[in-house]
Motif scaffolding. Structure first.
Motif, PDB file in Angstrom:
ATOM      1  N   TYR A 674       0.791  -1.138  -0.063  1.00  0.00           N
ATOM      2  CA  TYR A 674      -0.086   0.041   0.055  1.00  0.00           C
ATOM      3  C   TYR A 674       0.877   1.337  -0.046  1.00  0.00           C
ATOM      4  O   TYR A 674       0.347   2.237  -0.586  1.00  0.00           O
ATOM      5  CB  TYR A 674      -0.874   0.068   1.050  1.00  0.00           C
ATOM      6  N   LEU A 675       1.866   1.163   0.920  1.00  0.00           N
ATOM      7  CA  LEU A 675       2.765   2.345   0.806  1.00  0.00           C
ATOM      8  C   LEU A 675       3.339   2.767  -0.498  1.00  0.00           C
ATOM      9  O   LEU A 675       3.296   3.779  -0.886  1.00  0.00           O
ATOM     10  CB  LEU A 675       3.961   2.297   1.740  1.00  0.00           C
ATOM     11  N   ARG A 676       3.946   1.576  -1.080  1.00  0.00           N
ATOM     12  CA  ARG A 676       4.679   1.768  -2.515  1.00  0.00           C
ATOM     13  C   ARG A 676       3.799   2.109  -3.602  1.00  0.00           C
ATOM     14  O   ARG A 676       4.071   3.014  -4.394  1.00  0.00           O
ATOM     15  CB  ARG A 676       5.364   0.429  -2.842  1.00  0.00           C
ATOM     16  N   LEU A 677       2.487   1.645  -3.521  1.00  0.00           N
ATOM     17  CA  LEU A 677       1.112   1.875  -4.517  1.00  0.00           C
ATOM     18  C   LEU A 677       1.005   3.436  -4.246  1.00  0.00           C
ATOM     19  O   LEU A 677       0.851   3.951  -5.292  1.00  0.00           O
ATOM     20  CB  LEU A 677       0.073   0.946  -4.336  1.00  0.00           C
ATOM     21  N   GLY A 678       0.828   3.881  -2.937  1.00  0.00           N
ATOM     22  CA  GLY A 678       0.665   5.102  -2.906  1.00  0.00           C
ATOM     23  C   GLY A 678       1.676   6.299  -3.475  1.00  0.00           C
ATOM     24  O   GLY A 678       1.333   7.197  -4.149  1.00  0.00           O
ATOM     25  N   GLN A 679       2.949   5.744  -3.302  1.00  0.00           N
ATOM     26  CA  GLN A 679       4.055   6.647  -3.940  1.00  0.00           C
ATOM     27  C   GLN A 679       3.743   6.676  -5.506  1.00  0.00           C
ATOM     28  O   GLN A 679       4.113   7.635  -5.995  1.00  0.00           O
ATOM     29  CB  GLN A 679       5.388   6.011  -3.663  1.00  0.00           C
ATOM     30  N   VAL A 680       3.578   5.441  -6.068  1.00  0.00           N
ATOM     31  CA  VAL A 680       3.357   5.318  -7.663  1.00  0.00           C
ATOM     32  C   VAL A 680       2.320   6.198  -7.849  1.00  0.00           C
ATOM     33  O   VAL A 680       2.374   7.135  -8.979  1.00  0.00           O
ATOM     34  CB  VAL A 680       3.384   3.991  -8.074  1.00  0.00           C
ATOM     35  N   LEU A 681       1.002   6.134  -7.393  1.00  0.00           N
ATOM     36  CA  LEU A 681      -0.185   6.859  -7.550  1.00  0.00           C
ATOM     37  C   LEU A 681       0.157   8.261  -7.452  1.00  0.00           C
ATOM     38  O   LEU A 681      -0.137   9.250  -8.347  1.00  0.00           O
ATOM     39  CB  LEU A 681      -1.437   6.288  -6.798  1.00  0.00           C
ATOM     40  N   GLN A 682       0.899   8.704  -6.491  1.00  0.00           N
ATOM     41  CA  GLN A 682       1.068  10.116  -6.217  1.00  0.00           C
ATOM     42  C   GLN A 682       2.271  10.460  -7.323  1.00  0.00           C
ATOM     43  O   GLN A 682       1.937  11.692  -7.728  1.00  0.00           O
ATOM     44  CB  GLN A 682       2.044  10.461  -4.910  1.00  0.00           C
ATOM     45  N   ALA A 683       3.201   9.714  -7.942  1.00  0.00           N
ATOM     46  CA  ALA A 683       4.030  10.160  -8.785  1.00  0.00           C
ATOM     47  C   ALA A 683       3.051  10.175 -10.222  1.00  0.00           C
ATOM     48  O   ALA A 683       3.555  11.129 -11.218  1.00  0.00           O
ATOM     49  CB  ALA A 683       5.114   9.061  -9.171  1.00  0.00           C
TER      50      ALA A 683
END
Length: 788
Positions: A674-683
């Protein structure tokens, strides 16, 4: 009470002035009466009588004063910087303990909270008796505490609440099924709980539960006689515990109207539910084993400690509670152990009447057997447990082995062991890979091709003889059978290494571990992976590549899929079960073979090394090859996502992380995803999706939760107000997986039941640990523990 202790209590404000004045006046009146009598004045008798009366009043007030009723102003108020004080508990309604229990569960310091409850009750009692300023002698303007308040305070005082050290940390929780309170000491740097302190905590826990049960039982007896009704309810509750068994309701899956609970897992779950749900003033603890095929169930019950029994009983002659003597406590403990035995064995018989026998033992805290028996289910079902019961006589009538010594139960020889082969067949704890050929049916949960080699190495170690020649012959015989049984060239290589070492003298027959090591690490792949571990420990990425690249390339040629064979390797039975389901749905009929776990691990290690060396393309290629072997390998999925991010392919990174969340179940891995996906979606400039993922990660207890919380805080002010919804709703709105998904949860629960019912306990523990981690269900955890 000696003079020094009385002075100490006076300085602390624990003894009111009335008590001291009363005692002084009593002493003066006695002396005056004695002098008058000696001088021949007839009034001396009257003076003496008055002195006796005043003396009795003084003793009564002194006794009342010894209770911990503190003045509110006795202690200085904390500084503003000090921690917030415990919440003040509300006075109890006549027949409910709910306010105290709810406050206790929420209190950051349960010990402080409970002491405050008692002190508040004693202070209110003192005010009602006119022992404090501001109230009359008749208690005008002060409301007396309820009988339940007084009962609870008395029980906690007798349990030793005020003898516990102030720095003892406790955790308090309420059992969601039974409503019982559970208190657990927590060791800290400041204080480590002693054995005596733990027993005292156990007594306080029992005092709370005793009060809770007594309040429910005594509810109809409203009025001025409430305190007596509570004590009588305790007497009845301890003596008729087994009567619950006449009104049992089975709340477990696999229940039918005629046969009760069926299936190995369902029976274990039902037993665990009973232990969690049945009511007792003390905590019910029991281990159990089930062999439905043999019709057997065994219970090993931990008999209640005498500190958990009521320390006071109502004395009809004085109309007051009185301490229970040592002999009475021993006899009560014996009755309690027999009552609990009847309750749980009857529960097992009602839950699963298709069983034939229930074996039972009651043990003390030191593991000594106090009671043991083999009882037919039909006998248990025929018992009349209603009305007045003599649990000891009932247990003896069932043929139990027990011994009464000095009023209590004395140790006896148990009739069985929980490890008895009839209860717990050893084959249940064999690995699926070593119980026969590797089949392709979905029920087979073999995970890795390493198990046959490991089992062969163990067999070689056990077969070694005193002489090298005899050992070589034994290894050859074992190898002939193992090579024919398993499609694994490493077995032949391991056998050859052992034979050569024994024949040449480089391996000694008496050095069993060295021979086993030679068998396990004979193939080039196994040697390379073992060597690479040393390079990993040194952080030598280039050394890992140098050791692994060629052996992995050679092994890859063997373990690649063909039109006739599918090669797979899994970390555990859960991943294998997921593969079985997907494969069955796809209709793939190719033969399944299991690749070695060393090939799996070597690919992951090589991917890590390439990433450290900056070759992202090579790292991605190795991680993708791992996912061909095991599509549920979360480590490989995270590595692929990281590689895609490094290559700038954010859509593929997002798709990989979404796939992980759709199929994953391990809590910390899901949080990281979830943390990594959040960072990808933010990018990708999807701030709403990123915030939902960060918040979902922050809800967990994983190490990355704080990072996610900080990232969510950075985004929070930039988002519309309508996104302040529950996290699950926010994920659903953005079409993001809410892990673990229902599909995964069903897979885990079904796999747990299927593996237990099939007797594959090693695989079942994989499922059980995952289910417990995700659900936090105490009954499931207890049932899973019975598989060990």
């Amino acid at each position: 009470m000696n003079a020094s202790s009385l002075n100490e209590k006076t300085r602390d404000g624990l003894v009111p002035r009335q008590a001291m004045i009363g005692l002084g006046f009593c002493a003066f009146a006695l002396a005056a009466g004695d002098v008058a009598a000696r001088m021949g004045y007839p009034e001396g008798a009257g003076v003496a009588a008055m002195a006796v009366g005043l003396f009795a009043f003084g003793l009564w007030t002194a006794w009342k004063a010894q209770r911990p009723a503190r003045k509110p102003e006795a202690r200085p108020q904390p500084e503003p910087q000090a921690p917030e004080p415990e919440p003040t508990p509300e006075p109890l309604a006549p027949w409910t303990l709910a306010p105290v229990l709810d406050g206790l569960a929420a209190a950051p310091e349960p010990l402080v909270f409970l002491r405050h409850v008692v002190e508040q009750t004693r202070t209110a009692e003192g005010r009602a008796d006119g022992l404090f300023d501001g109230t009359g002698v008749d208690g005008t303007g002060a409301e007396a505490p309820s009988p339940l308040d007084l009962f609870l305070a008395e029980q906690l005082e007798q349990a030793g609440l005020f003898s516990l050290p102030p720095d003892l940390a406790l955790v308090a929780r309420l059992n969601g099924r039974s409503g019982a309170v559970q208190l657990e000491p927590v060791d800290t740097d400041a204080h480590t709980a002693t054995a005596e302190e733990r027993r005292c905590v156990l007594a306080c826990e029992a005092a709370l539960n005793r009060t809770r049960m007594a309040a429910t039982a005594a509810r109809p007896a409203l009025g001025h006689d409430g305190l007596r009704a509570l004590y009588q309810a305790v007497e009845l509750g301890e003596s008729s515990l087994a009567s619950q068994a006449a009104h049992l309701s089975i709340r477990a899956s696999g229940t039918s109207p005629t046969n009760g609970v069926t299936g190995e897992w369902n029976i274990r779950h039902a037993l665990a539910l009973g232990i969690e749900t049945l009511q007792a003033p003390w905590r019910i603890e029991a281990n159990f084993q089930v062999n439905e095929e043999a019709g057997l169930c065994a219970l090993e019950i931990v008999a209640p400690d005498d500190v958990a029994l009521a320390p006071l009983a109502w004395d009809a002659s004085t109309d007051e509670p009185a301490p229970v003597g040592a002999d009475q406590r021993a006899w009560r403990a014996a009755r309690a152990a027999c009552s609990e035995t009847l309750l749980l064995t009857r529960y097992a018989a009602v839950a699963a009447p298709r069983l034939k026998e229930v074996w039972v033992s009651a043990i003390d805290s030191d593991g000594r057997c106090l009671l043991t028996g083999h009882w037919a289910v039909s006998e248990l079902l025929a018992l009349d447990l209603t009305g007045a019961l003599d649990p000891v006589a009932l247990v003896v009538g069932l043929g139990a082995r027990l011994s009464i010594h000095e009023g209590g139960l004395a140790p006896v020889t148990p009739l069985f062991s929980m490890a008895d082969e009839r209860l717990s067949p050893s084959w249940r704890r064999e690995l699926p890979e070593t119980r026969g050929g590797i089949a392709t049916v979905p029920e087979d949960l073999a995970a890795s091709g390493d198990r046959p080699l490991a089992a062969f190495a163990e067999a070689v170690g056990e077969a070694l003889a005193p002489s090298a020649l005899e050992s070589v012959r034994a290894v050859k015989a074992l190898a002939a059978d193992a090579v024919a049984r398993y499609d694994d060239p490493r077995i032949a290589a391991g056998a050859q290494a052992a034979i050569e070492g024994l024949a040449c003298g480089t391996l000694a027959p008496e050095d069993v571990e060295a021979v086993r090591e030679a068998v396990r690490f004979a193939s080039p792949l196994d040697k390379a992976v073992r060597s690479a571990v040393t390079a990993m420990e040194r952080g030598d990425a280039q050394g890992i590549v140098d050791r692994l690249a060629r052996p992995i390339r050679e092994a890859d040629a063997r373990y690649s899929d063909t039109d006739a064979v599918v090669w797979r390797s899994f970390h555990n039975s859960l991943e294998r079960a997921a593969f079985n389901r997907e494969r069955a749905a796809s209709g793939d009929t190719r033969a399944l073979r299991l690749a070695p776990g060393t090939f799996h691990a070597g690919l992951l290690g090589l991917s890590t090394a390439w990433m450290q060396l900056g070759d992202v393309e090579q790292a991605l290629a190795c991680a993708l090859r791992v996912l061909e072997l095991d599509p549920w390998d979360t480590g490989a999925q995270l590595r692929c996502a990281r590689c895609y991010e490094a290559l700038g392919d954010l859509p593929m990174a997002e798709a990989t992380l979404r796939s992980l969340l759709e199929t994953g179940w391990e809590p910390n891995t899901l949080a990281l995803a979830y943390l990594r996906l959040g960072q990808v979606l933010q990018a990708e400039d999807d701030k709403a999706g990123a915030l939902a993922c960060y918040r979902r990660c922050a809800m967990t207890a994983s190490p990355c939760a704080e990072v996610a919380e900080a990232l969510a805080a950075q985004l929070g002010g930039e988002l519309p107000a309508d996104l302040a919804k529950p996290v699950e709703a926010a994920l659903e709105e953005r079409r993001l997986p809410c892990a673990p998904t229902d599909t995964v949860s069903d897979l885990l629960l079904d796999g747990l039941q299927e593996t237990v019912d099939a007797g594959q306990f090693v695989a079942a523990q994989d499922f059980g640990q995952a289910v417990v981690a995700l659900s936090g269900d105490d009954a499931v955890a207890r049932a899973v523990a019975s598989l060990a």
